[in-house]
Structure formats: structure tokens, C-alpha cells
Design a protein around this motif. Structure first.
Motif, PDB file in Angstrom:
ATOM      1  N   THR A 285      22.361 125.680  22.900  1.00 28.60           N
ATOM      2  CA  THR A 285      21.775 125.009  24.064  1.00 28.60           C
ATOM      3  C   THR A 285      21.983 125.848  25.319  1.00 28.60           C
ATOM      4  O   THR A 285      21.074 125.995  26.142  1.00 28.60           O
ATOM      5  CB  THR A 285      22.402 123.609  24.251  1.00 28.60           C
ATOM      6  OG1 THR A 285      22.112 122.816  23.103  1.00 28.60           O
ATOM      7  CG2 THR A 285      21.846 122.929  25.489  1.00 28.60           C
ATOM      8  N   ALA A 288      19.549 128.628  25.223  1.00 30.25           N
ATOM      9  CA  ALA A 288      18.203 128.173  25.584  1.00 30.25           C
ATOM     10  C   ALA A 288      18.073 127.985  27.093  1.00 30.25           C
ATOM     11  O   ALA A 288      17.018 128.258  27.679  1.00 30.25           O
ATOM     12  CB  ALA A 288      17.878 126.866  24.855  1.00 30.25           C
ATOM     13  N   GLN A 289      19.155 127.527  27.762  1.00 28.65           N
ATOM     14  CA  GLN A 289      19.129 127.378  29.215  1.00 28.65           C
ATOM     15  C   GLN A 289      18.960 128.735  29.895  1.00 28.65           C
ATOM     16  O   GLN A 289      18.129 128.897  30.798  1.00 28.65           O
ATOM     17  CB  GLN A 289      20.416 126.707  29.693  1.00 28.65           C
ATOM     18  CG  GLN A 289      20.542 125.239  29.294  1.00 28.65           C
ATOM     19  CD  GLN A 289      21.884 124.648  29.696  1.00 28.65           C
ATOM     20  OE1 GLN A 289      22.859 125.379  29.907  1.00 28.65           O
ATOM     21  NE2 GLN A 289      21.947 123.333  29.807  1.00 28.65           N
ATOM     22  N   CYS A 307      11.479 126.911  25.165  1.00 22.29           N
ATOM     23  CA  CYS A 307      12.857 126.607  25.563  1.00 22.29           C
ATOM     24  C   CYS A 307      12.949 125.185  26.123  1.00 22.29           C
ATOM     25  O   CYS A 307      13.927 124.472  25.855  1.00 22.29           O
ATOM     26  CB  CYS A 307      13.335 127.610  26.614  1.00 22.29           C
ATOM     27  SG  CYS A 307      13.523 129.292  25.993  1.00 22.29           S
ATOM     28  N   GLU A 308      11.948 124.783  26.882  1.00 21.88           N
ATOM     29  CA  GLU A 308      11.943 123.427  27.429  1.00 21.88           C
ATOM     30  C   GLU A 308      11.937 122.389  26.306  1.00 21.88           C
ATOM     31  O   GLU A 308      12.670 121.392  26.352  1.00 21.88           O
ATOM     32  CB  GLU A 308      10.725 123.236  28.334  1.00 21.88           C
ATOM     33  CG  GLU A 308      10.679 121.882  29.022  1.00 21.88           C
ATOM     34  CD  GLU A 308       9.501 121.725  29.970  1.00 21.88           C
ATOM     35  OE1 GLU A 308       9.381 120.661  30.604  1.00 21.88           O
ATOM     36  OE2 GLU A 308       8.687 122.673  30.076  1.00 21.88           O
ATOM     37  N   LYS A 310      13.035 122.802  23.233  1.00 20.55           N
ATOM     38  CA  LYS A 310      14.327 122.843  22.523  1.00 20.55           C
ATOM     39  C   LYS A 310      15.397 122.105  23.314  1.00 20.55           C
ATOM     40  O   LYS A 310      16.220 121.375  22.744  1.00 20.55           O
ATOM     41  CB  LYS A 310      14.735 124.296  22.283  1.00 20.55           C
ATOM     42  CG  LYS A 310      15.979 124.429  21.406  1.00 20.55           C
ATOM     43  CD  LYS A 310      16.177 125.849  20.964  1.00 20.55           C
ATOM     44  CE  LYS A 310      17.320 125.941  19.950  1.00 20.55           C
ATOM     45  NZ  LYS A 310      17.048 125.210  18.711  1.00 20.55           N
ATOM     46  N   LEU A 311      15.393 122.268  24.622  1.00 20.12           N
ATOM     47  CA  LEU A 311      16.374 121.587  25.456  1.00 20.12           C
ATOM     48  C   LEU A 311      16.140 120.082  25.480  1.00 20.12           C
ATOM     49  O   LEU A 311      17.097 119.303  25.544  1.00 20.12           O
ATOM     50  CB  LEU A 311      16.343 122.164  26.873  1.00 20.12           C
ATOM     51  CG  LEU A 311      16.876 123.590  27.009  1.00 20.12           C
ATOM     52  CD1 LEU A 311      16.611 124.147  28.398  1.00 20.12           C
ATOM     53  CD2 LEU A 311      18.372 123.641  26.703  1.00 20.12           C
ATOM     54  N   ASN A 314      17.851 118.616  22.523  1.00 23.30           N
ATOM     55  CA  ASN A 314      19.310 118.732  22.444  1.00 23.30           C
ATOM     56  C   ASN A 314      20.037 118.173  23.663  1.00 23.30           C
ATOM     57  O   ASN A 314      21.169 118.567  23.951  1.00 23.30           O
ATOM     58  CB  ASN A 314      19.701 120.200  22.250  1.00 23.30           C
ATOM     59  CG  ASN A 314      19.203 120.756  20.934  1.00 23.30           C
ATOM     60  OD1 ASN A 314      19.147 120.044  19.942  1.00 23.30           O
ATOM     61  ND2 ASN A 314      18.825 122.021  20.930  1.00 23.30           N
ATOM     62  N   ASN A 319      25.787 118.435  28.373  1.00 20.15           N
ATOM     63  CA  ASN A 319      24.859 119.458  28.893  1.00 20.15           C
ATOM     64  C   ASN A 319      23.741 118.905  29.757  1.00 20.15           C
ATOM     65  O   ASN A 319      22.996 119.668  30.358  1.00 20.15           O
ATOM     66  CB  ASN A 319      24.263 120.275  27.740  1.00 20.15           C
ATOM     67  CG  ASN A 319      23.396 119.440  26.807  1.00 20.15           C
ATOM     68  OD1 ASN A 319      22.595 118.612  27.221  1.00 20.15           O
ATOM     69  ND2 ASN A 319      23.547 119.669  25.508  1.00 20.15           N
ATOM     70  N   THR A 323      21.343 120.903  32.471  1.00 20.37           N
ATOM     71  CA  THR A 323      19.938 121.007  32.046  1.00 20.37           C
ATOM     72  C   THR A 323      19.011 120.415  33.089  1.00 20.37           C
ATOM     73  O   THR A 323      17.934 120.958  33.368  1.00 20.37           O
ATOM     74  CB  THR A 323      19.742 120.299  30.686  1.00 20.37           C
ATOM     75  OG1 THR A 323      20.552 120.942  29.700  1.00 20.37           O
ATOM     76  CG2 THR A 323      18.297 120.368  30.254  1.00 20.37           C
ATOM     77  N   LEU A 335      11.050 118.144  30.884  1.00 25.87           N
ATOM     78  CA  LEU A 335      12.494 118.232  30.662  1.00 25.87           C
ATOM     79  C   LEU A 335      13.232 117.418  31.719  1.00 25.87           C
ATOM     80  O   LEU A 335      14.222 116.726  31.413  1.00 25.87           O
ATOM     81  CB  LEU A 335      12.925 119.694  30.705  1.00 25.87           C
ATOM     82  CG  LEU A 335      14.414 119.973  30.499  1.00 25.87           C
ATOM     83  CD1 LEU A 335      14.890 119.439  29.158  1.00 25.87           C
ATOM     84  CD2 LEU A 335      14.699 121.475  30.618  1.00 25.87           C
ATOM     85  N   CYS A 339      15.809 114.191  30.991  1.00 26.75           N
ATOM     86  CA  CYS A 339      17.189 114.167  31.476  1.00 26.75           C
ATOM     87  C   CYS A 339      17.458 112.932  32.329  1.00 26.75           C
ATOM     88  O   CYS A 339      18.499 112.271  32.179  1.00 26.75           O
ATOM     89  CB  CYS A 339      17.488 115.439  32.278  1.00 26.75           C
ATOM     90  SG  CYS A 339      17.528 116.944  31.290  1.00 26.75           S
TER      91      CYS A 339
END
Length: 410
Positions: A285, A288-289, A307-308, A310-311, A314, A319, A323, A335, A339
């Protein structure tokens, strides 16, 4: 004996296989239109008016469906009976051809902001009588009474003594296809593998990047083709003075290595495998950030979206704050929404506030804290905001009098 012989003969014939059915063949007839458009601008309408009945102003010729066409505009009408006050517009077949079947559309463009165009379309009525057939060169389709002249000259169709007529032609084509006599499977593209192997070989490289204490060799033309930022840095008018050896700052070496891998292979390696098995989910993670920030820096939009995604998959207590800060700084709206929704859950919010990442979020993106308060309030559970956290303390770390207080849980 004779009877038995006959019976055996009959049985012999009855046990023979039935005749084979004749082979079945098939074919498909596909009828469709080959479409094209042409815009004809008539400047100086007032000067063309009065040229005489049956006389026209012609557009330049244009080709649709293998045939040449032209637009004829008759400012005084095409024939005597229509000279009472109408302009005529026709589409003419300007090349050799017999029984050319086509659909037509003529549009007089409204040149005001209202865009109320005058449309005469054969396309909308094709089921009524089918396509129109032009028998020979010079055959035409159109309208003798296309528009009343007195109305035209006082309308928004005429602006600065100019008219614009747009036509659409759809030539009917029929093609009959028989069964395919081949079955060739098209292999998937492997261009990424070729470029990836080129990177791994280290051959023909012409630029090196120093990241931390590691050096990565690459090919300028590949980088420039994939990233507009690399293109400007290596070949633009403001390119670096030394384009053979470039020092990269604010990116960690492992992230830059993955960035190069994506540029050449057009795919990501397994991040968990890359960072190792120990606490691999957390480490991947973090990778990926860092990679999302690098992708945004070098305008690699596809990598940034990967990447967005994947985040988003996760998001966790340890995190989500960092994130969310990353999403805010790099304009990752989906994303960001994921969050906020995760943190707004009361039991998650209590735990997230105690993380170091939340302190970073509060200091780097204070506006997000305000939005988070609104999000929690709109979720319908106000108990945490009003009493659950520090008895009057706020998410920005102050009390009602603006004094800094330490976050506590009850």
C-alpha cells in the motif's frame, strides 16, 4: 428357402446406413450506408439573388461512398412555378453512376445561439419508401420550395449576408459474404514484452537517472513517447542541461524502478512480491501511494488510475489518513470519496484519529478535516462529534476556545 432368402436380402438392405444429408452452405447479405457530410457556406447572398430562375451556385464537389456529389443552391428558385418566393436546394450526383441508391439530409444552420436548425432529412423517413435512387449523372434530390425567401432574409439563418447549408449523404452498399474458410486466432499484443526485455537488457540506453544511491539506465525516446513530462525534460525547449545523467529527487528508488517497469511493460509487477512477504499488505500500500505521486508527477494517467484503484481496495485504519491526504494533493476524487466514507464510520473514526497519519492529514490538508466534519454530520450519527471525542474537542485538535488539546478516547 426362397422366402428366407428374400427376408435376408430385405434385412440386408434395411441395415444399411441412411443416405448422407446434402451439405448445408450459408451466406450473409449485409446492406448498410456509407455516410459523409459536406458544409457549404454561401457568402454574399444578396449578390447571388437575382441571378435568374434555374441558375444556381454550386459547392465544391465531395466524395461519399465512391461517388462524387455537389450541392446546388438556387437563390431565385429552380423552376418558374416556384419563383413565387422560395429558394431551392438540391444534392446532385456529379460523377458517372447508374441506379445509385442513397439517403439524403439538408440542414440550414441557425447562426444564432439558439441553434434551431432547419432540417430536411430522408434518413428519418427511410422506412416509408426506402432509399432514393439516382438514375444517372446529374440526377438530383432536394426541395424546390426549400425555404420562403421573405422569411429567410429576416431570420437567423442569414447572418452577415451569409448562409450555411450542411448536407449528409448515405450511399447504400450491399455486400454478400460466404462462410469463412479459415480460422486464424489472433495472438495478443506482446509489444510490452519487447520493450520490457529491452529495458532488462540495458542495451542502447542513452540516459541515466540517479535516485537516492541507485542509478537506472533507460532510453530517451521510449520515455518521451510515454510521458509528456519526460518529453519536455529530455527534448523540450526548457530541457535539462545534462540530458544524459539526471538526478531525481522526491521519489524513492523502488518507486522509480516500478515506474520504469510500467513505462516499458505497460503493466505493474506484483507489488506484494516486490516488497517481500513481511507485512506485505502494508508495504505494498505504501508503494502504491509513492507510485501514485510519481505517476501524477510524470503525467502517466493510466498508472495513476491503477494505483488509485489499488488504494481504494486496501483502505484500512493504519493507512486511510495518509491515503486521503494523497488523494487530496493529487486530485483523486474517487479515492477521496472512499476514504471519507471509511473514516466517517464512528468506530473507524475513533481509531483513525489515534494514528500518526491523521496528524499528517490535519497539518497538510486542514480543509479536509472540515469536510470530514460535514460528512460525519450528514451521515446522521452526531454523537461522536458532539460528545464522543474529548467532550467538546474538535477534529482539528482544539477545544471550543481554540486551545490545543491532546486527542483522547473515552
Amino acid at each position: 428357402m426362397d422366402r428366407i432368402g428374400v427376408r435376408n436380402e430385405a434385412l440386408k438392405h434395411s441395415s444399411s446406413p441412411p443416405p448422407l444429408a446434402p451439405p448445408v452452405t450459408c451466406s450473409t447479405s449485409c446492406t448498410e450506408t456509407v455516410n459523409g457530410c459536406h458544409e457549404f457556406k454561401i457568402s454574399g447572398y444578396s449578390l447571388a439573388k437575382g441571378m435568374g430562375i434555374g441558375k444556381y451556385v454550386a459547392s465544391d464537389s465531395f466524395v461519399v461512398g465512391g461517388y462524387t456529389w455537389a450541392i446546388y443552391f438556387y437563390p431565385d428558385g429552380k423552376s418558374v412555378e416556384d419563383h413565387a418566393g422560395y429558394v431551392s436546394v438540391f444534392i446532385a450526383l456529379a460523377s458517372e453512376g447508374t441506379d445509385v441508391r442513397a439517403l439524403f439530409e439538408l440542414t440550414l444552420l441557425d447562426q444564432s445561439e439558439r441553434q434551431r436548425h432547419k432540417v430536411h432529412s430522408h434518413f428519418l423517413r427511410m422506412l416509408d419508401g426506402g432509399p432514393y435512387t439516382l438514375k444517372y449523372r446529374g440526377s438530383m434530390w432536394g426541395y424546390k420550395r426549400f425555404y420562403k425567401r421573405s422569411l429567410l432574409e429576416g431570420s437567423d439563418y442569414l447572418k452577415d449576408d451569409c448562409l450555411i447549408i450542411k448536407c449528409r449523404v448515405g450511399v447504400v452498399k450491399t455486400n454478400t459474404e460466404g462462410p469463412k474458410t479459415y480460422n486464424i486466432a489472433e495472438p495478443p499484443s506482446n509489444i510490452g514484452q519487447h520493450f520490457g526485455k529491452l529495458l532488462e537488457s540495458g542495451k542502447l540506453t542513452d540516459v541515466s537517472f540517479k535516485v537516492d544511491e541507485e542509478v537506472f539506465a533507460a532510453h530517451k525516446v521510449v520515455l518521451a513517447a510515454r510521458s509528456p513530462v519526460f518529453k519536455a525534460q529530455l527534448f523540450g525547449p526548457l530541457k535539462d542541461k545534462n540530458t544524459d545523467f539526471i538526478i531525481v529527487e522526491d521519489i524513492e528508488a523502488p518507486a522509480f524502478k516500478v515506474l520504469l517497469h510500467f513505462i516499458y511493460w505497460d503493466s505493474l509487477p506484483d507489488l506484494q512480491e516486490l516488497v517481500g512477504l513481511l507485512n506485505s499488505s502494508w508495504a505494498s500500500t505504501v508503494m502504491a501511494q509513492h507510485l501514485l505521486a510519481a505517476a501524477d508527477r510524470y503525467a502517466l494517467e493510466r498508472l495513476k488510475l491503477m494505483c488509485e484503484a489499488k488504494l481504494c481496495e486496501n483502505v484500512a485504519i493504519n493507512n486511510v489518513a495518509t491515503t486521503l491526504a494523497l488523494a487530496e494533493q493529487h486530485q483523486c476524487e474517487q479515492l477521496r470519496a472512499v476514504c471519507l466514507k471509511f473514516i466517517a464510520v464512528p468506530e473507524n473514526l475513533r481509531a483513525v484519529i489515534e494514528t500518526e497519519g491523521f496528524n499528517y492529514l490535519r497539518e497538510s490538508c486542514p480543509s479536509v478535516i472540515t469536510e470530514l466534519l460535514r460528512y460525519v454530520a450528514s451521515s446522521g450519527d452526531h454523537s461522536f462529534v458532539t460528545s464522543g471525542y474529548g467532550k467538546g474537542n474538535f477534529l482539528d485538535g482544539t477545544d471550543g476556545n481554540g486551545r490545543r488539546v491532546k486527542a483522547r478516547l473515552y
